[in-house]
Design an enzyme around this catalytic site. Structure first.
Site, PDB file in Angstrom:
ATOM      1  N   ASP A 123       0.825  -1.197   0.000  1.00 30.42           N
ATOM      2  CA  ASP A 123       0.000   0.000   0.000  1.00 30.42           C
ATOM      3  C   ASP A 123       0.871   1.263   0.000  1.00 30.42           C
ATOM      4  O   ASP A 123       1.990   1.244   0.506  1.00 30.42           O
ATOM      5  CB  ASP A 123      -0.867  -0.035   1.272  1.00 30.42           C
ATOM      6  CG  ASP A 123      -1.840   1.114   1.354  1.00 30.42           C
ATOM      7  OD1 ASP A 123      -2.684   1.228   0.456  1.00 30.42           O
ATOM      8  OD2 ASP A 123      -1.756   1.901   2.319  1.00 30.42           O
TER       9      ASP A 123
ATOM     10  N   GLU B 284       1.611  -0.265  -4.740  1.00 30.82           N
ATOM     11  CA  GLU B 284       0.532   0.648  -5.143  1.00 30.82           C
ATOM     12  C   GLU B 284       1.147   2.010  -5.457  1.00 30.82           C
ATOM     13  O   GLU B 284       1.678   2.669  -4.574  1.00 30.82           O
ATOM     14  CB  GLU B 284      -0.495   0.813  -4.029  1.00 30.82           C
ATOM     15  CG  GLU B 284      -1.642   1.718  -4.451  1.00 30.82           C
ATOM     16  CD  GLU B 284      -2.276   2.500  -3.310  1.00 30.82           C
ATOM     17  OE1 GLU B 284      -3.382   3.007  -3.510  1.00 30.82           O
ATOM     18  OE2 GLU B 284      -1.668   2.624  -2.239  1.00 30.82           O
TER      19      GLU B 284
END
Ligand SMILES: [Ca+2]
Ligand SMILES: [Ca+2]
Length: 623
Positions: free
Chosen positions: A339, A368
């Site tokens: 993330d 990400e």
């Protein structure tokens, strides 16, 4: 008499030495890891006075005992030799005239299945299904709510509450996913989020999405805890489905134990007054960036309740690396999605990726990277850019291709618009070391739903799915795409995170079964399934090369091919049916006469084909 003395001594030894009121992170470890080093964090009231530690395991050496600034932490560095005994060992703390204390610590044997039956990596041969466990299916209504957790309730009527979905719900629907053609499941984070609700944009919200960790070593009880996660991974593997874990290294929930009781001040990135990140990646890529702009991107906090970790602190770095290794070995999942990738310290990122791959050679990692430009996406993974810092991540979530696919479907054709944009975006793949490792998608939990983005136009939906399943990279569906779930993030992203209909026993319709889906939903499901099914058998798409031809008049033709198979994808965004000049593609269609539509099964003479307006087709070429 002898017996009595023994009992008395046992009681004495418990009273004098044992301390049950402590936590050790990692909670246990393994013998047989490639890296024999381990740094334990002991968290217990007033523990920091001890200066010495001994262990009753000949294969384990204590290298160092150190402390932070808080009285409540002690760090113990160990070397665990391959011959160390497995089982529970005693760690005896002493020194500085304090009463000795005994802590228990367990060493297990590392799995011999790593890289064989588990931890196998997710590649372009896979089809990923992204889901949010709280919103997919409620397999166990008994774990929906725990009164001893900080978040005070759950209600399916409130979009910001927990809805009760869990890992058992995912396990129970693995056959549905397998039937659709899914080979890997990525769930938003499963780690404990024991967070009090926070005020966001005027509403009190739970962290049902999972991105506010309060304990890396526990899967949230409301999702079923560690046992349910283990069962999910093992059941998925038995059905040929891989699991991707969502990692958050950048921040912690503000109710995390290490935030409520900081081991040291610089555990977090501290500012004189609250500083949010700018969410801008450019200062990290830009050769002209100011130091303060980069610092704000990296060290600014994601939100006031997601506190930013200082990964330049070696204790923080060790803590995060060991959590990543521990989770992978403990649960045996196959890949990591990281993330908020670029918000992390870059040196730390390379270190944690190296550590994972060194321990688990087949594990794969994609970061990400929510950016609009190919250069900026490529910068944060292995690339061909001549920049002073080299990232080592294997791939990224491919936002530039995502934006390009949506524009290709929605914009009128132009020099730079519509299909030209997709073509131009893919033409920049020269920047990536290996673009096949990028994860490609039409939507996710942070975007409007794909069917809504294309104005609920079924033809555009089908063209989008055809692109997703045939372009280079690892395709990812977002739960409900296959049944035309829709919505935009208006007013909030909770609108695109609705419950999957049928995941709760009191749902009126169960769209996991065709009988409860309407005709359009079944057509969508069957279309995705047909493409996924073909993809699964297609070496050209899974591992083959890619060739694209300059789009003309809204018509985009590209090929996936290897020495066994040629797949031709034809996308017509023109308002008219088109009879392409097929000779333009002779380079790839030479030697073939027929084209089989892989969804309908119909076969056509290639050079006579007309392509319907606003339609896309995937053909396997035949001699
Ligand atoms: Ca539940
Ligand atoms: Ca950061």
């Amino acid at each position: 008499m002898k017996k009595l003395i023994f009992v008395a001594m046992a009681i004495f030894s418990l009273n004098a030495n044992a301390n049950d009121n402590y936590n050790i992170y990692p909670t246990h470890w393994w013998v047989g890891m490639k890296n024999p080093k381990l740094q334990l964090i002991i968290h217990s009231n007033n523990i920091s006075g001890y200066s010495k530690a001994t262990v009753n395991n000949a294969g384990v050496k204590v290298d160092r005992v150190s402390r932070g600034e808080s009285k409540n932490y002690l760090f113990i560095d160990l070397t665990i030799q391959p011959g160390a005994k497995t089982g529970t060992m005693n760690i005896v703390l002493s020194g500085n005239g304090l009463n000795a204390q005994t802590l228990k610590y367990e060493l297990k044997q590392k799995s011999k299945q790593d890289g064989v039956g588990r931890i196998k990596g997710v590649t372009s041969e896979d089809l990923i299904y992204l889901l949010m466990p709280d919103r997919f299916a409620n397999g166990d209504p008994n774990n929906d709510y725990f009164p001893d957790m900080r978040d005070g309730g759950h209600s399916r009527d409130n979009p910001f509450d927990r809805h009760g979905g869990d890992l058992q719900g995912v396990t129970s629907h693995l056959d549905y996913l397998k039937d659709l053609g899914v080979t890997a499941v990525w769930m938003t984070p499963v780690n404990e989020n024991d967070m009090a609700r926070t005020l966001e944009n005027g509403t009190m919200r739970s962290t049902y999405h999972g991105y506010a960790f309060t304990d890396q070593y526990n899967v949230d009880r409301r999702l079923g805890g560690n046992a349910a996660y283990k069962e999910l991974v093992e059941t998925a593997h038995s059905k040929g489905i891989k699991i991707i874990q969502d990692a958050v290294y950048n921040h912690l929930g503000r109710d995390h134990w290490s935030v409520l009781d900081l081991p040291m001040k610089d555990w977090l990135n501290q500012w004189p007054s609250y500083q949010n990140t700018s969410y801008k990646e450019q200062p990290l890529v830009d050769p002209y960036a100011s130091a303060i702009d980069s610092k704000i991107t990296l060290d600014g906090w994601f939100t006031p309740f997601l506190v930013d970790l200082n990964q330049r602190n070696p204790y923080v770095s060790n803590f995060l690396i060991q959590y990543a290794i521990w989770s992978t070995e403990e649960f045996g999942f196959d890949a990591w999605r990281v993330d908020t990738y670029f918000y992390n310290d870059p040196v730390f990122l390379n270190k944690i990726n190296d550590a994972l791959v060194a321990e688990f050679p087949k594990v794969t990692v994609f970061g990400e990277t929510s950016v609009t430009q190919v250069l900026n996406a490529a910068y944060f993974c292995q690339n061909n850019i001549n920049a002073p810092f080299k990232h080592n991540c294997q791939g990224v979530t491919d936002f530039p291709v995502f934006y390009a696919m949506i524009d290709a479907l929605n914009q009128p054709f132009g020099w730079n618009e519509g299909m030209s944009k997709l073509y131009q975006t893919l033409a920049q793949d020269v920047l990536y070391k290996n673009p096949m490792r990028n994860e490609i998608f039409l939507d996710n939990h942070d975007q409007d739903r794909f069917f809504s983005m294309v104005g609920e136009n079924f033809k555009k939906y089908k063209m989008g799915m055809a692109m997703l399943m045939t372009l280079r990279g690892i395709p990812q569906l977002y739960y409900g795409d296959e049944i035309l779930m829709k919505n935009t993030r208006n007013p909030t992203d909770a609108e695109v995170r609705k419950d999957f209909p049928g995941g709760w026993s009191d749902d009126k319709k169960n769209k996991f079964v065709s009988a409860d889906r309407n005709d359009n939903e079944n057509e969508a499901f069957d279309y995705v399934k047909a493409l996924a099914g073909f993809r699964k058998t297609s070496s050209a798409i899974k591992t083959g090369k890619f060739m694209q031809f300059v789009p003309q008049d809204g018509l985009f033709v590209y090929f996936r091919y290897d020495n066994k198979q040629t797949v031709m994808v034809v996308l017509n965004t023109n308002d008219k049916d088109m009879k392409p000049d097929w000779s333009r593609f002779e380079e790839r269609i030479k030697g073939f006469t027929k084209a089989r539509n892989v969804v309908s099964g119909t076969t056509h003479s290639i050079r006579d084909m007309e392509i319907d307006s606003h339609n896309g087709f995937v053909f396997e070429l035949l001699k």
